[in-house]
Motif scaffolding. Structure first.
Motif, PDB file in Angstrom:
ATOM      1  N   THR A  43       4.587   7.309  13.131  1.00 27.06           N
ATOM      2  CA  THR A  43       3.427   6.584  13.649  1.00 27.06           C
ATOM      3  C   THR A  43       3.539   6.226  15.127  1.00 27.06           C
ATOM      4  O   THR A  43       2.520   5.921  15.752  1.00 27.06           O
ATOM      5  CB  THR A  43       3.215   5.279  12.857  1.00 27.06           C
ATOM      6  N   GLY A  93       7.900   4.993  -3.168  1.00 24.46           N
ATOM      7  CA  GLY A  93       6.540   4.634  -2.778  1.00 24.46           C
ATOM      8  C   GLY A  93       6.403   4.438  -1.282  1.00 24.46           C
ATOM      9  O   GLY A  93       5.402   4.856  -0.674  1.00 24.46           O
ATOM     10  N   ALA A  97       3.981   6.543   1.091  1.00 18.74           N
ATOM     11  CA  ALA A  97       2.932   5.810   1.811  1.00 18.74           C
ATOM     12  C   ALA A  97       3.022   6.060   3.310  1.00 18.74           C
ATOM     13  O   ALA A  97       2.000   6.181   4.002  1.00 18.74           O
ATOM     14  CB  ALA A  97       3.050   4.319   1.520  1.00 18.74           C
ATOM     15  N   LYS A  99       4.407   8.786   4.753  1.00 11.98           N
ATOM     16  CA  LYS A  99       4.120  10.201   5.037  1.00 11.98           C
ATOM     17  C   LYS A  99       2.629  10.492   4.998  1.00 11.98           C
ATOM     18  O   LYS A  99       2.101  11.237   5.828  1.00 11.98           O
ATOM     19  CB  LYS A  99       4.858  11.086   4.036  1.00 11.98           C
ATOM     20  N   PHE A 100       1.935   9.901   4.004  1.00 16.89           N
ATOM     21  CA  PHE A 100       0.520  10.218   3.816  1.00 16.89           C
ATOM     22  C   PHE A 100      -0.401   9.164   4.425  1.00 16.89           C
ATOM     23  O   PHE A 100      -1.590   9.103   4.093  1.00 16.89           O
ATOM     24  CB  PHE A 100       0.220  10.406   2.332  1.00 16.89           C
ATOM     25  N   GLU A 101       0.151   8.321   5.291  1.00 18.33           N
ATOM     26  CA  GLU A 101      -0.626   7.367   6.092  1.00 18.33           C
ATOM     27  C   GLU A 101      -1.481   6.437   5.241  1.00 18.33           C
ATOM     28  O   GLU A 101      -2.673   6.252   5.490  1.00 18.33           O
ATOM     29  CB  GLU A 101      -1.489   8.124   7.108  1.00 18.33           C
ATOM     30  N   PHE A 102      -0.861   5.836   4.227  1.00 15.19           N
ATOM     31  CA  PHE A 102      -1.537   4.822   3.431  1.00 15.19           C
ATOM     32  C   PHE A 102      -1.800   3.601   4.317  1.00 15.19           C
ATOM     33  O   PHE A 102      -1.188   3.450   5.374  1.00 15.19           O
ATOM     34  CB  PHE A 102      -0.683   4.405   2.234  1.00 15.19           C
ATOM     35  N   PRO A 103      -2.677   2.686   3.902  1.00 18.63           N
ATOM     36  CA  PRO A 103      -2.910   1.450   4.671  1.00 18.63           C
ATOM     37  C   PRO A 103      -1.613   0.660   4.861  1.00 18.63           C
ATOM     38  O   PRO A 103      -0.721   0.685   4.009  1.00 18.63           O
ATOM     39  CB  PRO A 103      -3.912   0.672   3.800  1.00 18.63           C
ATOM     40  N   ASP A 104      -1.555  -0.057   5.978  1.00 17.60           N
ATOM     41  CA  ASP A 104      -0.322  -0.778   6.310  1.00 17.60           C
ATOM     42  C   ASP A 104       0.119  -1.735   5.209  1.00 17.60           C
ATOM     43  O   ASP A 104       1.314  -1.898   4.949  1.00 17.60           O
ATOM     44  CB  ASP A 104      -0.506  -1.567   7.615  1.00 17.60           C
ATOM     45  N   TRP A 105      -0.843  -2.385   4.549  1.00 20.09           N
ATOM     46  CA  TRP A 105      -0.454  -3.390   3.559  1.00 20.09           C
ATOM     47  C   TRP A 105       0.332  -2.772   2.413  1.00 20.09           C
ATOM     48  O   TRP A 105       1.205  -3.428   1.820  1.00 20.09           O
ATOM     49  CB  TRP A 105      -1.680  -4.147   3.027  1.00 20.09           C
ATOM     50  N   THR A 106       0.053  -1.511   2.082  1.00 20.27           N
ATOM     51  CA  THR A 106       0.820  -0.866   1.005  1.00 20.27           C
ATOM     52  C   THR A 106       2.278  -0.671   1.418  1.00 20.27           C
ATOM     53  O   THR A 106       3.195  -0.793   0.600  1.00 20.27           O
ATOM     54  CB  THR A 106       0.207   0.487   0.628  1.00 20.27           C
ATOM     55  N   LEU A 107       2.500  -0.382   2.707  1.00 19.84           N
ATOM     56  CA  LEU A 107       3.873  -0.249   3.191  1.00 19.84           C
ATOM     57  C   LEU A 107       4.641  -1.552   3.006  1.00 19.84           C
ATOM     58  O   LEU A 107       5.812  -1.554   2.596  1.00 19.84           O
ATOM     59  CB  LEU A 107       3.875   0.148   4.664  1.00 19.84           C
TER      60      LEU A 107
END
Length: 416
Positions: A43, A93, A97, A99-107
């Motif tokens: 990122t 997870g 998350a 790698k596939f650019e999930f929303p920050d909150w999931t990280l």
């Protein structure tokens, strides 16, 4: 290997659980820096990377003592395996998350769950204590484990950063997860050396942290952790300012090497008398060793200064574990050791944040003031709480004399 170290491995099963413990502890030095490297590469957001690493550290600090309390009550195998599976699922997870650019909150959710990782070092020391309690061999065993800790911190970050930069961004945290799985499942498969759990009726009420002596140790090690966390951050920034950012990992490895050498030598010594004075001397030595860092002029000088500073770390940690054993009931030993690690983790997070703020405001040269101040705070807390450490707690409440504690003494007598 010098004969005192050979002697501790004469007991059956010690080589196996110590090797498993080494693998299980590698993530301690690999996971945080691996997450920073991975997220910053994917990122370019160093702020997010640092926040996620701090989330993992603080989560482990909060959850670790609770896991260890359950271990004291139910045994290592029954608790460590499910806790490790939760942590491994969270690592998977987090990697997906990112790698596939999930929303920050999931990280952040996954990073918090990674904190379910057990304190493997405390589990290994508890096994040594069950075998060699009240013997000189326990000092040697604790010394050996401190050397293993430092070896992890010498090679773990180099492996994690190297894999994530040379192979693929997720490689560092991924390998850390593999080490955790192999180490914990191999360790818990070794039932013969597992400390006998203490059922609920053998426990005094409340946490091990109710011990006044343990409170002093944990508070002091919050300040000590701030030394470690700030030195890491400031050294990276200083090396970058010098135009040799890649050299930071080597300079920090020299810091760990100093501790490794001192720990190995300390284990060959045998001391008479109470450990509290040696502990206070070690804390003072750590603080004094921060003074040369304020005069750093180049990277070679910094490496020498950090090597000298490292010489006081392992002896102080070894003496700390001896004090934990004196001030915590036997049925809460694993939890007590984990609270010390928790204090370190909280301090590392605070030190890293404070150092980053100072570097942004005044530059990397001023950053070394943070470990200097942290060392002074550690000394102040140590002196203020020293009277508590001079009075070991009576080993009471059925935690030593009844049931399992007696069985462990019989087991040791048989081995001797």
């Amino acid at each position: 290997m010098p004969s005192p170290y050979r002697a501790i491995f004469a007991a059956p099963g010690t080589k196996g659980f110590s090797t498993a413990g080494f693998l299980g502890r590698m993530p301690l030095s690999m996971m945080g820096i691996g997450i920073v490297t991975m997220v910053s590469q994917l990122t370019g957001r160093y702020g997010l990377a640092g926040a996620l690493s701090a989330t993992v550290a603080l989560s482990a600090a909060a959850i670790g003592p609770q896991i260890s309390r359950l271990v004291d009550r139910h045994g290592q195998r029954r608790v460590l395996r499910p806790a490790t599976l939760v942590s491994l699922a969270a690592v998977a997870g987090l990697l997906l998350a990112a790698k596939f650019e999930f929303p920050d909150w999931t990280l952040f959710v996954f990073a918090a769950l990674v904190g379910c990782v057990p304190s493997v070092g405390s589990m290994i020391r508890a096994r040594w204590a069950a075998i060699y309690r009240d013997t000189p061999q326990l000092h040697t065993a604790y010394s050996f484990e401190s050397v293993v800790d430092e070896v992890c911190f010498i090679f773990g970050p180099i492996i994690s950063i190297g894999l994530s930069t040379v192979w693929f961004p997720e490689a560092g945290p991924l390998l850390a997860g593999v080490f955790l799985a192999v180490g914990v499942f191999w360790l818990t498969a070794q039932r013969a050396t597992e400390p006998v759990p203490h059922p609920r009726e053998h426990h005094t009420k409340g946490s091990a942290l109710r011990s006044g002596g343990l409170q002093v140790l944990v508070a002091t090690f919050v300040a000590t952790g701030a030394i470690f966390g700030s030195i890491d951050v400031v050294t990276v920034a200083y090396a970058e300012d010098q135009g040799h950012k890649a050299a930071a990992s080597l300079v920090l490895a020299v810091y760990a090497l100093g501790s490794c050498v001192a720990g190995a030598a300390f284990g060959l010594m045998h001391f008479k008398g109470a450990p509290a004075p040696r502990w206070l001397l070690g804390v003072c030595a750590m603080a004094v060793s921060m003074i040369p860092l304020q005069l750093v002029g180049n990277l070679p000088f910094l490496a020498v200064a950090l090597f000298i500073a490292g010489l006081s770390i392992a002896p102080t940690m070894i003496t700390t574990m001896a004090l934990v054993e004196q001030h915590v009931p036997r049925a809460k030993l694993t939890e007590g050791m984990t609270w010390v690690s928790t204090g370190l983790a909280v301090g590392i997070a605070l030190g890293s944040s404070a150092a980053g703020w100072v570097i942004d405001a005044a530059g990397s040269d001023a950053g070394y003031g943070v470990p200097g101040i942290s060392g002074a705070v550690a000394v102040a807390v140590g002196f203020l709480g020293y009277r508590r450490l001079k009075k070991p707690v009576p080993q009471r409440g059925g935690t030593h004399e009844h049931g399992n504690g007696h069985g462990q003494r019989e087991e040791h007598s048989g081995m001797a």
